[in-house]
Design a protein around this motif. Structure first.
Motif, short mmCIF file in Angstrom:
data_model
loop_
_atom_site.label_atom_id
_atom_site.label_comp_id
_atom_site.label_asym_id
_atom_site.label_seq_id
_atom_site.Cartn_x
_atom_site.Cartn_y
_atom_site.Cartn_z
N LEU A 1 0.26 -1.37 0.32
CA LEU A 1 0.10 -0.09 -0.18
C LEU A 1 0.53 1.27 0.02
N PRO A 2 0.53 1.88 -0.68
CA PRO A 2 0.95 4.01 -0.79
C PRO A 2 0.64 4.58 0.58
N THR A 3 1.74 5.41 1.10
CA THR A 3 1.49 6.33 2.09
C THR A 3 0.35 6.78 2.01
N ARG A 4 -0.02 7.19 0.87
CA ARG A 4 -1.26 8.19 0.98
C ARG A 4 -2.37 7.33 1.05
N VAL B 1 -6.10 4.98 6.14
CA VAL B 1 -6.81 3.87 6.29
C VAL B 1 -6.11 3.34 7.96
N LEU B 2 -5.25 3.91 7.96
CA LEU B 2 -4.59 3.90 9.38
C LEU B 2 -5.38 3.81 10.38
N CYS C 1 -13.42 -2.51 8.35
CA CYS C 1 -13.11 -0.32 6.71
C CYS C 1 -12.22 -1.13 5.85
N LEU C 2 -11.04 -2.35 5.87
CA LEU C 2 -10.04 -2.09 5.09
C LEU C 2 -10.18 -3.26 4.28
N LEU D 1 -7.81 -3.80 0.62
CA LEU D 1 -7.27 -5.02 0.85
C LEU D 1 -7.31 -5.88 -0.83
N VAL D 2 -9.12 -5.81 -0.56
CA VAL D 2 -9.23 -6.84 -1.81
C VAL D 2 -9.16 -6.25 -3.54
N ALA D 3 -9.35 -4.87 -3.75
CA ALA D 3 -9.02 -4.66 -4.44
C ALA D 3 -7.18 -4.09 -5.17
N ARG D 4 -6.90 -4.18 -3.95
CA ARG D 4 -5.03 -4.42 -4.09
C ARG D 4 -3.93 -5.33 -4.59
#
Length: 123
Positions: free
Chosen positions: A57-60, A65-66, A79-80, A84-87
């Motif tokens: 995951l990129p920092t943006r 989502v942190l 909520c994540l 995560l599925v899309a990534r």
């Protein structure tokens, strides 16, 4: 704890911790003298950041989502899940593209090697 102590506790360089702060991933308090002071949860936050970066995951995105990450670096809130599925789907697509590219390149290499063998046989 101060930035050097956080670096020692996490194994993450001071420079990288400052970068995380610039990206709004890590938010220290400041002493009257301007020094960074991190809360007791900072070690866990840095470990979560590292786990999310390790997952590609990129920092943006991590900045968005942190707050959905809880407990250890492996525990996430629902909520994540869509993110995560899309990534994961995107990575699967990249792997397929790379496999196709690899097959094409391997065919070119094989054809080139075949021509080199034929030329050597004629000599």
């Amino acid at each position: 704890m101060r930035i050097g102590e956080l670096s020692d506790a996490t194994g993450v360089s001071v420079r990288l911790l400052r970068y995380y702060e610039e990206q709004d991933l890590l938010v220290p308090e400041r002493t009257p003298g301007g020094q960074r002071v991190y809360g007791s949860d900072a070690v866990a936050v840095v470990r979560r950041i590292r786990a999310l970066l390790g997952a590609g995951l990129p920092t943006r995105v991590i900045a968005e989502v942190l707050d959905c990450v809880c407990g250890s670096e492996a525990e996430i809130e629902p909520c994540l899940s869509p993110l995560l599925v899309a990534r994961l789907d995107a990575i699967d697509g990249q792997i397929q593209d790379l496999q196709g590219t690899r097959s094409s390149l391997a065919a070119l290499v094989a054809a080139t090697e075949g021509r080199q063998l034929a030329t050597a046989d004629r000599a």
